[in-house]
Design an enzyme around this catalytic site. Structure first.
Site, PDB file in Angstrom:
ATOM      1  CB  ILE A 154       6.974   8.529  -0.100  1.00 43.21           C
ATOM      2  CG1 ILE A 154       8.208   8.592   0.810  1.00 43.21           C
ATOM      3  CG2 ILE A 154       7.274   9.220  -1.432  1.00 43.21           C
ATOM      4  CD1 ILE A 154       9.404   7.839   0.263  1.00 43.21           C
TER       5      ILE A 154
ATOM      6  CG  ASP B 126      -2.737  -5.143  -7.044  1.00 36.75           C
ATOM      7  OD1 ASP B 126      -1.492  -5.090  -7.099  1.00 36.75           O
ATOM      8  OD2 ASP B 126      -3.343  -5.944  -6.315  1.00 36.75           O
TER       9      ASP B 126
ATOM     10  CG  ASN C 122       5.423   6.473  -4.004  1.00 39.09           C
ATOM     11  OD1 ASN C 122       6.512   6.644  -3.475  1.00 39.09           O
ATOM     12  ND2 ASN C 122       4.344   6.126  -3.318  1.00 39.09           N
TER      13      ASN C 122
ATOM     14  CB  SER D   7      16.199   2.804  -3.091  1.00 45.85           C
ATOM     15  OG  SER D   7      16.999   2.651  -1.932  1.00 45.85           O
TER      16      SER D   7
ATOM     17  CE1 TYR E 134      11.949  -1.323  -2.051  1.00 47.22           C
ATOM     18  CE2 TYR E 134      14.033  -0.356  -1.368  1.00 47.22           C
ATOM     19  CZ  TYR E 134      12.730  -0.215  -1.806  1.00 47.22           C
ATOM     20  OH  TYR E 134      12.204   1.046  -2.009  1.00 47.22           O
TER      21      TYR E 134
ATOM     22  CE  LYS F 207      12.079   0.931  -5.085  1.00 48.31           C
ATOM     23  NZ  LYS F 207      10.947   1.676  -5.704  1.00 48.31           N
TER      24      LYS F 207
END
Length: 272
Positions: free
Chosen positions: A13, A59, A88, A150, A169, A173
């Site tokens: 992406i 980073d 992103n 997401s 995960y 988010k």
């Protein structure tokens, strides 16, 4: 003519954002990655070394590296500032991607390790990113800060369709969506739009090497997606997904009620 700063542009992406946005030579695109040299070679090979693309090291697990990336970005953008800051970059966990929470909970040490990495990268890292780059956003014309989120973080989607996988995960988010809201609460008065946008189910080759056991969990998830969205026929090509996200971020604003919002690539709560 806009200035874009995007994290996690080495592939998928993120790289597609760079590819599409740099097609306009008037745009200035700064990509932040861990592996600067490899990404620069990829840009040269696939984009012809476009002069409006700059790749910097940064980073999300290192405040020091992000601080340096912000300083390097300031030199590149100069008085123009940043119009769009796109968060992103993320740590994508395979540990919890195919099994429900009761199964991954049996692997105590790995659960704790992965949870720590997800929160440090996907949440704390982006808090540092926003704080360090906000002075440049304030100088920009557009003043939009976009977090790539997401639909897996949506509680209604989880509860209504019994979405069991990607627990850790999704939690990272969901936490980041709260952070976006908090930044909005502080900076909306300054005209900065903070928003979380899910790109949908995007094909970036993430399922290329799944095991037979993982495939079972994946197929169960895909069946639930088909129940949620009967029109769903499979993953969206990455170029199409990014065009949808860009179309949405162009038209939304504080004035139209999107400050701090968590929305899909279509600008609503339809995740597919």
């Amino acid at each position: 003519m806009s200035v874009y700063v995007i994290t996690g542009v080495s592939k998928g992406i993120g790289f597609e954002f760079v590819k599409q946005l740099s097609e306009d030579p008037e745009n200035l695109v700064v990509g932040i990655v861990r592996d600067k040299a490899t990404t620069e070679r990829k840009v040269a090979a696939e984009l012809g070394g476009r002069s409006n693309v700059h790749i910097l090291h940064g980073d999300l697990t290192s405040h020091t590296s992000l601080k340096q990336a912000a300083a390097d970005t300031a030199k590149i953008v100069d008085k123009r500032g940043i119009d769009y800051l796109v968060a992103n970059g993320a740590f994508l966990s395979h540990f919890d991607a195919y099994d429900p929470i009761g199964v991954i909970g049996e692997q105590v040490e790995e659960l704790e390790d992965v949870s720590s990495k997800l929160f440090q990268t996907n949440v704390v890292g982006n808090i540092h990113l926003f704080n360090l780059f906000l002075p440049l956003v304030m100088k920009g014309r557009v003043k939009k800060v976009i977090t790539i989120s997401s639909g897996a973080a949506d509680l209604d989607f989880i509860n209504n369709f019994d979405i069991e996988i990607s627990t850790l995960y999704a939690a990272s988010k969901a936490a980041m969506n709260i952070v976006v809201g908090k930044f909005n609460a502080q900076y909306k008065k300054d005209g900065v739009l903070f928003v979380s946008i899910s790109p949908g189910a995007v094909d970036v080759g993430q399922y290329a090497n799944v095991t037979p056991e993982q495939t079972q969990g994946l197929m169960g998830f895909m069946d639930k997606l088909s129940t949620y969205a009967p029109h769903f026929k499979g993953l969206t090509p990455v170029d199409e997904a990014i065009r949808n996200v860009r179309s949405t971020w162009e038209r939304i604003s504080i004035d139209t009620g999107y400050a701090g919002a968590f929305i899909s690539q279509f600008g609503n709560k339809r995740w597919l």
